[in-house]
Design a protein around this motif. Structure first.
Motif, PDB file in Angstrom:
ATOM      1  N   ILE A  57      30.254  42.335  29.658  1.00 24.97           N
ATOM      2  CA  ILE A  57      31.201  42.516  30.769  1.00 24.97           C
ATOM      3  C   ILE A  57      30.458  42.517  32.105  1.00 24.97           C
ATOM      4  N   ALA A  58      29.303  43.174  32.131  1.00 27.58           N
ATOM      5  CA  ALA A  58      28.505  43.212  33.356  1.00 27.58           C
ATOM      6  C   ALA A  58      28.047  41.801  33.750  1.00 27.58           C
ATOM      7  N   ASP A  62      29.531  38.273  37.333  1.00 27.18           N
ATOM      8  CA  ASP A  62      28.943  37.227  38.173  1.00 27.18           C
ATOM      9  C   ASP A  62      29.669  35.898  37.993  1.00 27.18           C
ATOM     10  N   VAL A  63      30.258  35.708  36.823  1.00 30.80           N
ATOM     11  CA  VAL A  63      30.959  34.456  36.530  1.00 30.80           C
ATOM     12  C   VAL A  63      32.363  34.468  37.117  1.00 30.80           C
ATOM     13  N   ALA A  64      33.047  35.601  36.998  1.00 23.76           N
ATOM     14  CA  ALA A  64      34.422  35.725  37.496  1.00 23.76           C
ATOM     15  C   ALA A  64      34.561  37.028  38.266  1.00 23.76           C
ATOM     16  N   PRO A  65      34.072  37.067  39.515  1.00 23.80           N
ATOM     17  CA  PRO A  65      34.073  38.310  40.293  1.00 23.80           C
ATOM     18  C   PRO A  65      35.462  38.855  40.584  1.00 23.80           C
ATOM     19  N   HIS A  66      36.483  38.015  40.473  1.00 26.14           N
ATOM     20  CA  HIS A  66      37.838  38.484  40.755  1.00 26.14           C
ATOM     21  C   HIS A  66      38.470  39.183  39.549  1.00 26.14           C
ATOM     22  N   VAL A  67      37.773  39.146  38.401  1.00 31.99           N
ATOM     23  CA  VAL A  67      38.309  39.742  37.174  1.00 31.99           C
ATOM     24  C   VAL A  67      37.613  41.068  36.878  1.00 31.99           C
ATOM     25  N   THR A  68      38.403  42.107  36.750  1.00 31.43           N
ATOM     26  CA  THR A  68      37.893  43.416  36.349  1.00 31.43           C
ATOM     27  C   THR A  68      38.324  43.678  34.914  1.00 31.43           C
ATOM     28  N   ILE A  69      37.351  43.849  34.042  1.00 28.29           N
ATOM     29  CA  ILE A  69      37.668  44.051  32.625  1.00 28.29           C
ATOM     30  C   ILE A  69      37.634  45.546  32.313  1.00 28.29           C
ATOM     31  N   LEU A  70      38.717  46.029  31.743  1.00 28.42           N
ATOM     32  CA  LEU A  70      38.856  47.433  31.376  1.00 28.42           C
ATOM     33  C   LEU A  70      38.804  47.540  29.860  1.00 28.42           C
TER      34      LEU A  70
END
Length: 272
Positions: A57-58, A62-70
């Motif tokens: 996830i970390a 860097d690949v998809a900065p607009h996506v926050t994975i919970l």
């Protein structure tokens, strides 16, 4: 009079410029639009993936900065129940096929998204010093029959517990009889079983190879496919996901080279 008109005209010009300056800046609009495109993905994953998935996830940030994975980590059985009860979930990664099959049969998976992501191994582990001298599954079976060992295993609704039940069947052991004899203790997920062993509360435990690696435990034996079958981790996007495209993109990333390295470092075998 001419001077007064000039003064009033100048004042109007100043006020007009001030009003224009107080409007919305185009840069502010652009920034707001960028924020509105941010996405939160809820990922339910088997407890045995905790450290590994956190690392991936970390990297994905860097690949998809607009996506926050919970992420939410628990036993696959518990996660299944939460999904069935209506919990928000975009992507599910199970440690067993049974839980994913249940969702599939109820049409809760996005068509075409399901895949077998990883393979793990079932291992027999011991606490530091191995006080009971446990060396193999063959020996464990005899020790259990004689009541000479205290074993930690997963609950029957937990995949690692279900694999352990298959090992018992392979050796002709009856779990109910062993439980009545007081030689078994249970964990609600693989992390609890691992903790029992790490703390020396039991003589040995049956957990995944990846959890043994993460906890620094000594592995004395690995179960074969004949003993418990192949240990596969299926993954799929949920049909109820409101961010199915982003969830599929993250699942695709989990099958890529960057994730592959992380998985292999802890003992997983990528399958996709």
């Amino acid at each position: 009079m001419k001077n007064l008109r000039s003064l009033l005209l100048a004042l109007c010009i100043v006020l007009s410029l001030s009003a224009c300056g107080g409007g919305t800046d185009p840069g502010d609009v652009s920034e707001h639009d960028g924020n509105s495109s941010s996405v939160e993905l809820v990922v339910f994953a088997a407890a045995s993936m905790t450290e590994t998935l956190d690392e991936i996830i970390a990297l994905y940030k860097d690949v998809a900065p607009h996506v926050t994975i919970l992420p939410s980590y628990e036993s696959s059985g518990t996660l299944l129940e939460q999904i069935q009860q209506g919990a928000d979930c975009d992507l599910f990664i199970s440690a067993g096929q049974t839980q994913m099959d249940t969702l599939d049969k109820n049409n809760l998976l996005l068509d075409g998204s399901r895949l077998d992501l990883l393979e793990n191994q079932i291992t027999l582990v011991v606490p530091e010093g191995n006080p009971k001298g446990v060396k193999s599954f063959d020996q464990l079976a005899e020790l259990l029959k004689n009541g000479d060992v205290f074993l930690a295993m997963g609950n029957r609704d937990v995949p690692v517990g279900q694999y352990t039940q298959k090992i018992f069947a392979y050796y002709g052991l009856e779990e109910a009889a062993l439980a009545e004899a007081g030689v078994l203790t249970y964990g609600s997920n693989v992390k609890e079983v691992t903790t029992h062993v790490s703390e020396g509360a039991v003589d040995c435990g049956i957990i995944y190879a990846t959890d043994a690696f993460s906890a620094g435990l000594t592995v004395v034996d690995e179960a074969t496919a004949d003993m418990c079958g192949q240990v596969t981790y299926p993954a799929a996007v949920l049909s109820a996901s409101t961010h199915a495209e982003e969830a599929q993109a993250f699942l695709d990333y989990l099958t890529g080279d960057d994730a592959d390295v992380v998985f292999r470092n802890v003992g997983f075998t990528p399958l996709a």
